[in-house]
Motif scaffolding. Structure first.
Motif, short mmCIF file in Angstrom:
data_model
loop_
_atom_site.label_atom_id
_atom_site.label_comp_id
_atom_site.label_asym_id
_atom_site.label_seq_id
_atom_site.Cartn_x
_atom_site.Cartn_y
_atom_site.Cartn_z
N THR A 123 0.00 1.74 -10.98
CA THR A 123 0.04 2.33 -11.98
C THR A 123 1.11 3.15 -12.30
N LEU A 124 1.82 3.73 -13.18
CA LEU A 124 2.98 3.59 -13.29
C LEU A 124 3.13 4.95 -14.41
N SER A 125 2.60 6.68 -13.56
CA SER A 125 2.95 7.74 -14.07
C SER A 125 3.64 8.66 -14.28
N LEU A 126 3.60 10.00 -15.29
CA LEU A 126 4.68 10.67 -15.72
C LEU A 126 4.05 11.53 -15.81
N LEU A 127 4.68 12.29 -14.89
CA LEU A 127 4.10 13.78 -14.63
C LEU A 127 5.42 15.26 -15.42
N GLY A 128 5.07 15.70 -16.10
CA GLY A 128 5.92 16.51 -17.33
C GLY A 128 5.61 18.21 -16.07
N PRO A 129 4.73 18.81 -16.42
CA PRO A 129 4.96 19.48 -15.37
C PRO A 129 4.88 19.78 -14.20
N SER A 130 6.10 18.93 -13.18
CA SER A 130 6.46 18.94 -11.57
C SER A 130 6.16 19.55 -10.90
N ASP A 131 6.29 21.00 -11.28
CA ASP A 131 6.56 22.47 -10.72
C ASP A 131 5.47 22.96 -9.84
N LEU A 132 4.05 22.30 -10.62
CA LEU A 132 2.72 22.17 -10.12
C LEU A 132 2.69 21.98 -8.52
N LEU A 133 4.09 21.10 -8.16
CA LEU A 133 3.76 20.73 -6.72
C LEU A 133 4.02 21.53 -5.64
N SER A 134 4.65 23.18 -6.61
CA SER A 134 5.84 24.15 -5.89
C SER A 134 4.31 24.30 -5.09
N ASN A 135 5.42 25.03 -3.57
CA ASN A 135 4.34 25.72 -2.70
C ASN A 135 3.78 27.13 -3.34
N ASP A 136 4.68 27.61 -4.64
CA ASP A 136 4.10 28.65 -4.98
C ASP A 136 3.17 28.61 -6.25
N LEU A 137 3.11 27.41 -6.53
CA LEU A 137 2.11 27.11 -7.96
C LEU A 137 1.37 26.16 -7.16
N GLY A 162 10.20 -1.17 -8.99
CA GLY A 162 9.87 -2.45 -9.18
C GLY A 162 9.14 -3.20 -7.38
N THR A 163 10.15 -2.63 -6.37
CA THR A 163 9.42 -2.91 -5.39
C THR A 163 7.86 -1.93 -5.28
N ALA A 164 7.66 -1.04 -5.73
CA ALA A 164 7.06 -0.09 -4.50
C ALA A 164 5.59 -0.35 -5.88
N GLY A 165 4.56 0.18 -5.18
CA GLY A 165 2.78 -0.23 -6.06
C GLY A 165 2.85 0.70 -6.47
N ASP A 166 2.12 1.91 -6.63
CA ASP A 166 2.23 3.32 -7.93
C ASP A 166 2.67 3.58 -7.85
N VAL A 167 3.63 4.58 -8.61
CA VAL A 167 4.40 4.62 -9.02
C VAL A 167 4.57 6.39 -9.20
N VAL A 168 5.36 7.95 -9.38
CA VAL A 168 4.61 8.86 -9.89
C VAL A 168 6.38 8.85 -10.17
N GLY A 208 0.93 -1.62 -0.34
CA GLY A 208 -0.23 0.38 -0.46
C GLY A 208 0.36 0.94 0.30
N THR A 209 1.37 0.50 -0.93
CA THR A 209 2.76 2.16 -0.36
C THR A 209 2.77 3.49 -2.44
N THR A 210 2.92 4.54 -2.27
CA THR A 210 2.97 5.62 -3.55
C THR A 210 4.46 5.77 -3.37
N LEU A 211 5.38 5.75 -3.94
CA LEU A 211 6.31 6.05 -4.38
C LEU A 211 6.35 7.01 -5.31
N THR A 264 -0.19 7.81 -17.98
CA THR A 264 -0.28 6.99 -17.77
C THR A 264 -0.26 5.49 -18.21
N LEU A 265 0.59 4.61 -16.95
CA LEU A 265 1.07 3.72 -17.79
C LEU A 265 0.39 1.89 -16.64
#
Length: 402
Positions: free
Chosen positions: A202-216, A119-125, A97-100, A195-196
Protein backbone atom coordinates in the motif's frame (compact mmCIF):
# COMPACT_ATOMS: atom_id res chain seq x y z
CA UNK A 1 69.17 87.64 31.39
CA UNK A 2 67.71 84.79 33.43
CA UNK A 3 65.23 82.31 31.90
CA UNK A 4 62.83 80.58 34.24
CA UNK A 5 61.52 77.18 33.18
CA UNK A 6 58.32 76.08 34.87
CA UNK A 7 58.08 72.35 35.50
CA UNK A 8 55.00 70.30 36.26
CA UNK A 9 54.54 69.15 39.84
CA UNK A 10 55.94 65.75 40.68
CA UNK A 11 52.50 64.30 41.42
CA UNK A 12 51.16 65.15 37.95
CA UNK A 13 50.85 61.96 35.84
CA UNK A 14 50.57 62.47 32.10
CA UNK A 15 50.18 58.75 31.21
CA UNK A 16 46.92 57.17 32.51
CA UNK A 17 47.41 54.52 35.14
CA UNK A 18 46.21 50.97 34.84
CA UNK A 19 43.56 51.60 37.47
CA UNK A 20 42.17 54.52 35.44
CA UNK A 21 42.02 52.45 32.27
CA UNK A 22 40.32 49.59 34.12
CA UNK A 23 37.75 51.96 35.60
CA UNK A 24 36.92 53.34 32.16
CA UNK A 25 36.45 49.85 30.71
CA UNK A 26 34.43 48.55 33.66
CA UNK A 27 31.13 49.33 31.92
CA UNK A 28 31.96 47.30 28.81
CA UNK A 29 33.27 44.44 30.92
CA UNK A 30 29.95 44.37 32.73
CA UNK A 31 28.04 44.36 29.44
CA UNK A 32 30.16 41.45 28.16
CA UNK A 33 29.58 39.46 31.36
CA UNK A 34 25.83 39.99 31.14
CA UNK A 35 25.78 38.86 27.49
CA UNK A 36 27.74 35.72 28.37
CA UNK A 37 25.34 34.93 31.21
CA UNK A 38 22.30 35.38 28.96
CA UNK A 39 23.73 33.14 26.25
CA UNK A 40 24.74 30.51 28.78
CA UNK A 41 21.32 30.50 30.39
CA UNK A 42 19.64 30.18 26.99
CA UNK A 43 21.82 27.20 26.11
CA UNK A 44 21.09 25.53 29.43
CA UNK A 45 17.36 26.09 29.14
CA UNK A 46 17.15 24.77 25.57
CA UNK A 47 19.75 22.04 25.89
CA UNK A 48 17.26 19.21 26.26
CA UNK A 49 14.54 20.75 24.20
CA UNK A 50 15.60 19.22 20.89
CA UNK A 51 18.32 16.95 19.73
CA UNK A 52 17.78 17.88 16.09
CA UNK A 53 16.43 20.79 14.15
CA UNK A 54 14.71 18.58 11.53
CA UNK A 55 10.94 18.54 11.31
CA UNK A 56 9.31 15.23 12.23
CA UNK A 57 12.66 13.85 13.36
CA UNK A 58 11.97 10.62 15.33
CA UNK A 59 15.01 11.36 17.50
CA UNK A 60 13.90 14.90 18.41
CA UNK A 61 11.91 15.75 21.55
CA UNK A 62 11.24 19.28 20.29
CA UNK A 63 7.64 20.30 19.61
CA UNK A 64 8.20 19.82 15.89
CA UNK A 65 9.96 16.48 16.34
CA UNK A 66 8.30 13.04 16.35
CA UNK A 67 10.07 11.23 19.16
CA UNK A 68 6.78 10.52 20.97
CA UNK A 69 5.40 8.49 18.06
CA UNK A 70 8.70 6.63 17.61
CA UNK A 71 8.90 5.69 21.30
CA UNK A 72 5.31 4.44 21.39
CA UNK A 73 5.98 2.32 18.30
CA UNK A 74 9.08 0.87 19.93
CA UNK A 75 7.01 0.11 23.02
CA UNK A 76 4.62 -1.87 20.82
CA UNK A 77 7.46 -3.97 19.43
CA UNK A 78 8.12 -2.09 16.20
CA UNK A 79 11.79 -1.73 15.27
CA UNK A 80 12.13 1.94 14.31
CA UNK A 81 15.19 2.45 12.10
CA UNK A 82 16.64 5.89 11.39
CA UNK A 83 19.00 5.58 8.40
CA UNK A 84 21.84 8.05 7.99
CA UNK A 85 21.64 8.30 4.21
CA UNK A 86 20.02 7.05 1.06
CA UNK A 87 22.15 3.94 0.70
CA UNK A 88 21.34 2.77 4.22
CA UNK A 89 17.66 3.59 3.75
CA UNK A 90 17.62 1.61 0.49
CA UNK A 91 19.24 -1.39 2.16
CA UNK A 92 16.97 -1.32 5.21
CA UNK A 93 13.80 -0.83 3.16
CA UNK A 94 14.52 -3.95 1.14
CA UNK A 95 14.12 -6.18 4.20
CA UNK A 96 10.87 -8.17 4.28
CA UNK A 97 8.05 -6.85 6.43
CA UNK A 98 9.25 -3.24 6.35
CA UNK A 99 7.22 -0.05 6.26
CA UNK A 100 8.90 3.05 4.83
CA UNK A 101 7.97 6.53 6.13
CA UNK A 102 9.46 9.20 3.86
CA UNK A 103 9.43 12.92 4.63
CA UNK A 104 11.29 15.01 2.05
CA UNK A 105 9.80 18.54 2.02
CA UNK A 106 12.91 20.01 0.32
CA UNK A 107 12.83 17.52 -2.55
CA UNK A 108 16.37 16.23 -2.11
CA UNK A 109 15.65 12.85 -3.72
CA UNK A 110 15.45 12.62 -7.50
CA UNK A 111 12.69 10.74 -9.28
CA UNK A 112 15.03 7.80 -9.88
CA UNK A 113 15.94 7.55 -6.22
CA UNK A 114 12.31 7.86 -5.17
CA UNK A 115 11.34 5.02 -7.47
CA UNK A 116 14.24 2.84 -6.30
CA UNK A 117 13.50 3.46 -2.61
CA UNK A 118 9.75 2.89 -2.74
CA UNK A 119 10.12 -0.04 -5.11
CA UNK A 120 12.15 -2.10 -2.61
CA UNK A 121 9.99 -1.31 0.44
CA UNK A 122 6.71 -2.88 1.45
CA UNK A 123 4.11 -0.39 2.65
CA UNK A 124 5.12 3.22 1.94
CA UNK A 125 3.84 6.30 3.76
CA UNK A 126 4.66 9.62 2.08
CA UNK A 127 4.40 12.51 4.53
CA UNK A 128 3.29 15.76 2.86
CA UNK A 129 4.58 14.77 -0.61
CA UNK A 130 5.36 17.56 -3.02
CA UNK A 131 4.55 17.95 -6.70
CA UNK A 132 7.59 16.04 -7.96
CA UNK A 133 7.00 13.17 -5.56
CA UNK A 134 3.37 12.92 -6.64
CA UNK A 135 4.35 12.93 -10.32
CA UNK A 136 6.92 10.20 -9.75
CA UNK A 137 4.95 7.88 -7.46
CA UNK A 138 1.27 8.80 -7.80
CA UNK A 139 0.65 10.62 -11.08
CA UNK A 140 -3.12 10.31 -10.62
CA UNK A 141 -3.05 12.39 -7.43
CA UNK A 142 -2.72 16.15 -7.19
CA UNK A 143 -2.66 18.70 -4.39
CA UNK A 144 -6.07 20.18 -3.50
CA UNK A 145 -5.01 22.85 -1.02
CA UNK A 146 -5.22 23.17 2.74
CA UNK A 147 -8.47 22.67 4.60
CA UNK A 148 -10.03 24.99 7.14
CA UNK A 149 -7.49 25.20 10.01
CA UNK A 150 -10.24 25.50 12.61
CA UNK A 151 -12.24 22.42 11.56
CA UNK A 152 -10.96 18.90 12.39
CA UNK A 153 -11.45 16.28 9.70
CA UNK A 154 -13.65 13.20 10.18
CA UNK A 155 -12.55 9.85 8.77
CA UNK A 156 -15.70 8.61 6.99
CA UNK A 157 -13.83 5.41 6.14
CA UNK A 158 -12.69 2.21 7.84
CA UNK A 159 -9.37 0.70 8.84
CA UNK A 160 -6.77 2.69 10.77
CA UNK A 161 -8.38 5.95 9.65
CA UNK A 162 -11.76 4.81 10.93
CA UNK A 163 -10.26 3.95 14.31
CA UNK A 164 -8.72 7.42 14.50
CA UNK A 165 -12.10 9.07 13.96
CA UNK A 166 -10.95 12.70 13.75
CA UNK A 167 -7.58 14.27 12.93
CA UNK A 168 -6.11 17.74 12.70
CA UNK A 169 -6.72 19.69 9.46
CA UNK A 170 -4.05 20.37 6.87
CA UNK A 171 -3.12 19.83 3.20
CA UNK A 172 -5.40 17.62 1.13
CA UNK A 173 -5.22 15.68 -2.14
CA UNK A 174 -7.60 15.07 -5.03
CA UNK A 175 -7.26 12.02 -7.27
CA UNK A 176 -8.47 10.77 -10.60
CA UNK A 177 -7.12 7.24 -10.20
CA UNK A 178 -9.96 4.71 -9.92
CA UNK A 179 -7.86 2.47 -7.71
CA UNK A 180 -7.25 5.19 -5.13
CA UNK A 181 -9.36 5.74 -2.04
CA UNK A 182 -9.58 8.77 0.20
CA UNK A 183 -10.22 9.38 3.87
CA UNK A 184 -10.86 12.51 5.89
CA UNK A 185 -12.67 14.61 3.28
CA UNK A 186 -12.27 18.37 3.55
CA UNK A 187 -13.92 21.52 2.25
CA UNK A 188 -11.36 21.60 -0.58
CA UNK A 189 -13.05 18.63 -2.30
CA UNK A 190 -9.94 16.67 -1.38
CA UNK A 191 -8.86 14.15 1.23
CA UNK A 192 -6.22 14.36 3.91
CA UNK A 193 -5.28 10.69 3.41
CA UNK A 194 -5.17 8.94 0.04
CA UNK A 195 -4.32 5.27 -0.29
CA UNK A 196 -3.26 3.51 -3.49
CA UNK A 197 -2.52 -0.19 -4.01
CA UNK A 198 1.09 -0.93 -4.90
CA UNK A 199 1.19 -4.55 -5.95
CA UNK A 200 0.54 -6.44 -2.75
CA UNK A 201 1.52 -3.42 -0.66
CA UNK A 202 0.00 0.00 0.00
CA UNK A 203 1.12 3.54 -0.84
CA UNK A 204 -0.35 6.08 1.60
CA UNK A 205 -0.22 9.84 1.06
CA UNK A 206 -0.71 11.84 4.27
CA UNK A 207 -1.26 15.57 3.81
CA UNK A 208 -1.28 16.95 7.39
CA UNK A 209 1.96 15.23 8.38
CA UNK A 210 2.48 17.62 11.28
CA UNK A 211 -0.08 15.61 13.22
CA UNK A 212 2.84 13.23 13.92
CA UNK A 213 4.74 15.97 15.77
CA UNK A 214 5.13 15.91 19.52
CA UNK A 215 2.84 18.89 20.10
CA UNK A 216 -0.04 17.76 17.84
CA UNK A 217 -0.03 13.99 18.19
CA UNK A 218 -2.02 14.21 21.42
CA UNK A 219 -4.90 16.06 19.72
CA UNK A 220 -8.01 14.37 18.32
CA UNK A 221 -7.24 10.95 16.88
CA UNK A 222 -3.80 11.87 15.55
CA UNK A 223 -1.98 9.27 17.67
CA UNK A 224 -4.30 6.47 16.56
CA UNK A 225 -3.80 7.34 12.88
CA UNK A 226 -0.02 7.59 13.31
CA UNK A 227 0.21 4.19 15.01
CA UNK A 228 -2.12 2.60 12.46
CA UNK A 229 -0.16 3.92 9.43
CA UNK A 230 3.37 3.38 10.74
CA UNK A 231 2.89 0.34 12.98
CA UNK A 232 1.44 -2.11 10.49
CA UNK A 233 4.67 -4.16 10.27
CA UNK A 234 7.46 -5.15 12.61
CA UNK A 235 10.01 -2.82 11.01
CA UNK A 236 9.70 0.89 10.26
CA UNK A 237 12.31 2.79 8.29
CA UNK A 238 11.79 6.48 9.02
CA UNK A 239 13.87 8.37 6.45
CA UNK A 240 14.47 12.11 6.40
CA UNK A 241 16.64 12.92 3.35
CA UNK A 242 19.25 15.66 3.63
CA UNK A 243 21.44 17.64 1.26
CA UNK A 244 23.95 14.81 1.37
CA UNK A 245 21.43 12.58 -0.43
CA UNK A 246 21.37 14.76 -3.56
CA UNK A 247 22.87 12.92 -6.50
CA UNK A 248 26.24 14.33 -7.51
CA UNK A 249 26.36 14.34 -11.30
CA UNK A 250 29.32 16.73 -11.57
CA UNK A 251 29.35 20.33 -12.76
CA UNK A 252 28.00 21.02 -16.25
CA UNK A 253 30.49 21.46 -19.03
CA UNK A 254 31.16 24.74 -20.80
CA UNK A 255 29.28 23.51 -23.86
CA UNK A 256 26.20 22.69 -21.78
CA UNK A 257 26.23 26.12 -20.18
CA UNK A 258 26.67 27.92 -23.52
CA UNK A 259 23.38 28.87 -25.22
CA UNK A 260 22.95 27.91 -28.86
CA UNK A 261 22.68 31.53 -30.03
CA UNK A 262 25.96 32.69 -28.44
CA UNK A 263 28.39 31.54 -31.17
CA UNK A 264 26.44 32.97 -34.17
CA UNK A 265 25.82 36.28 -32.41
CA UNK A 266 29.44 36.73 -31.30
CA UNK A 267 30.69 35.78 -34.78
CA UNK A 268 28.41 38.33 -36.43
CA UNK A 269 29.46 41.00 -33.90
CA UNK A 270 33.14 40.29 -34.51
CA UNK A 271 32.66 40.49 -38.28
CA UNK A 272 30.78 43.79 -37.90
CA UNK A 273 33.54 45.26 -35.76
CA UNK A 274 36.19 44.16 -38.26
CA UNK A 275 34.33 45.74 -41.19
CA UNK A 276 33.77 48.95 -39.22
CA UNK A 277 37.46 49.12 -38.31
CA UNK A 278 38.44 48.65 -41.96
CA UNK A 279 35.91 51.27 -43.09
CA UNK A 280 36.85 53.90 -40.53
CA UNK A 281 40.56 53.10 -40.60
CA UNK A 282 41.18 54.06 -44.23
CA UNK A 283 43.62 56.98 -44.54
CA UNK A 284 42.76 59.98 -46.68
CA UNK A 285 46.10 61.70 -46.16
CA UNK A 286 47.26 64.22 -43.57
CA UNK A 287 45.01 67.04 -42.45
CA UNK A 288 45.64 70.39 -44.16
CA UNK A 289 45.28 73.56 -42.13
CA UNK A 290 43.98 76.50 -44.17
CA UNK A 291 43.18 79.99 -42.97
CA UNK A 292 39.78 81.00 -44.23
CA UNK A 293 39.44 84.64 -45.36
CA UNK A 294 36.62 85.50 -42.98
CA UNK A 295 36.39 88.99 -41.48
CA UNK A 296 33.62 89.97 -39.10
CA UNK A 297 33.24 93.71 -38.54
CA UNK A 298 33.30 94.79 -34.91
CA UNK A 299 29.98 96.55 -35.30
CA UNK A 300 28.26 93.35 -36.35
CA UNK A 301 29.71 91.50 -33.39
CA UNK A 302 28.57 94.21 -31.01
CA UNK A 303 25.13 94.31 -32.55
CA UNK A 304 24.80 90.53 -32.43
CA UNK A 305 25.71 90.36 -28.75
CA UNK A 306 23.34 93.23 -28.01
CA UNK A 307 20.48 91.40 -29.63
CA UNK A 308 21.29 88.26 -27.67
CA UNK A 309 21.32 90.20 -24.40
CA UNK A 310 18.04 91.85 -25.34
CA UNK A 311 16.38 88.55 -26.25
CA UNK A 312 17.33 86.93 -22.94
CA UNK A 313 16.69 90.10 -20.89
CA UNK A 314 20.30 89.94 -19.63
CA UNK A 315 20.46 93.62 -18.72
CA UNK A 316 22.99 93.19 -15.93
CA UNK A 317 25.36 91.25 -18.17
CA UNK A 318 25.08 93.85 -20.91
CA UNK A 319 25.85 96.69 -18.50
CA UNK A 320 28.77 94.70 -17.05
CA UNK A 321 30.25 94.33 -20.53
CA UNK A 322 29.93 98.09 -21.11
CA UNK A 323 31.41 98.94 -17.71
CA UNK A 324 34.37 96.56 -18.12
CA UNK A 325 35.34 98.27 -21.37
CA UNK A 326 34.81 101.74 -19.93
CA UNK A 327 36.84 101.03 -16.77
CA UNK A 328 39.74 99.76 -18.87
CA UNK A 329 39.75 102.79 -21.13
CA UNK A 330 39.38 105.22 -18.21
CA UNK A 331 42.32 103.59 -16.42
CA UNK A 332 44.49 103.91 -19.49
CA UNK A 333 43.47 107.54 -19.97
CA UNK A 334 44.36 108.38 -16.35
CA UNK A 335 47.66 106.50 -16.50
CA UNK A 336 46.67 103.87 -13.95
CA UNK A 337 47.99 100.36 -13.84
CA UNK A 338 46.13 97.77 -15.83
CA UNK A 339 45.65 95.89 -12.57
CA UNK A 340 43.80 98.81 -10.98
CA UNK A 341 40.41 97.93 -9.55
CA UNK A 342 37.06 99.58 -10.18
CA UNK A 343 37.20 101.49 -6.89
CA UNK A 344 40.63 102.92 -7.69
CA UNK A 345 39.55 103.94 -11.18
CA UNK A 346 36.33 105.46 -9.82
CA UNK A 347 38.23 107.59 -7.28
CA UNK A 348 40.72 108.72 -9.92
CA UNK A 349 37.91 109.73 -12.30
CA UNK A 350 36.08 111.67 -9.54
CA UNK A 351 39.32 113.43 -8.61
CA UNK A 352 40.14 114.32 -12.22
CA UNK A 353 36.66 115.64 -12.93
CA UNK A 354 35.96 117.14 -9.50
CA UNK A 355 32.73 115.16 -9.22
CA UNK A 356 31.11 113.32 -6.34
CA UNK A 357 32.87 109.95 -5.90
CA UNK A 358 29.55 108.25 -5.05
CA UNK A 359 28.03 109.47 -8.32
CA UNK A 360 30.97 108.19 -10.37
CA UNK A 361 30.99 104.87 -8.49
CA UNK A 362 27.27 104.48 -9.19
CA UNK A 363 27.91 104.85 -12.92
CA UNK A 364 30.86 102.46 -12.96
CA UNK A 365 29.67 99.86 -10.42
CA UNK A 366 26.71 100.30 -8.08
CA UNK A 367 23.69 101.25 -10.19
CA UNK A 368 21.73 98.24 -11.50
CA UNK A 369 19.41 98.64 -14.50
CA UNK A 370 15.75 97.81 -13.99
CA UNK A 371 14.71 98.22 -17.63
CA UNK A 372 16.16 98.56 -21.09
CA UNK A 373 15.81 102.33 -20.78
CA UNK A 374 18.13 102.21 -17.76
CA UNK A 375 20.64 100.25 -19.83
CA UNK A 376 20.62 102.96 -22.52
CA UNK A 377 20.92 105.65 -19.85
CA UNK A 378 23.93 103.94 -18.25
CA UNK A 379 25.50 103.50 -21.67
CA UNK A 380 25.12 107.23 -22.33
CA UNK A 381 26.50 108.06 -18.88
CA UNK A 382 29.58 105.90 -19.48
CA UNK A 383 30.12 107.55 -22.87
CA UNK A 384 29.84 111.02 -21.35
CA UNK A 385 32.17 110.05 -18.53
CA UNK A 386 34.82 108.82 -20.95
CA UNK A 387 34.50 112.01 -23.00
CA UNK A 388 34.84 114.17 -19.90
CA UNK A 389 37.97 112.31 -18.72
CA UNK A 390 39.51 112.50 -22.19
CA UNK A 391 38.94 116.27 -22.22
CA UNK A 392 40.30 116.66 -18.68
CA UNK A 393 43.57 114.86 -19.36
CA UNK A 394 44.15 116.40 -22.81
CA UNK A 395 46.73 119.23 -22.38
CA UNK A 396 45.78 120.82 -25.67
CA UNK A 397 43.39 123.79 -25.40
CA UNK A 398 39.97 123.24 -26.89
CA UNK A 399 39.56 124.53 -30.42
CA UNK A 400 36.68 126.80 -31.27
CA UNK A 401 34.55 125.90 -34.17
CA UNK A 402 34.56 128.46 -36.97
Amino acid sequence: MTTTVETAPDDRVLTPRARTVARRGLFWVGVAVICILVVGASLLLTRGGASSGLLLDPASAAPTGAKAVAEVLRGQGVDVILPDGFDEALAESGQPGTTLALYDPSGYLSEERLAALTGTAGDVVLLSPGFRQLQALAPGVRAAGASDPDTPLDAECGGAAGRAGTISPGPTFAFSDDTASGCFPADTDGFALVTLPDGGDTLSLLGPSDLLSNDLVILHGNAALALGLLGGTDRLVWFLPSIADVEATGPPSLGELTPTWLVPVTSLAALTVFVAMFWRGRRFGPLVAEDLPVTVPAGETMEGRSRLYQRTAARTRAVDALRIGAVGRLGNALGLSRHAGVTEVSDAVASALGRNPAEVRGILLDTLPASERDVVALSDALRDLEAAVAAAVDPRPPTSAR
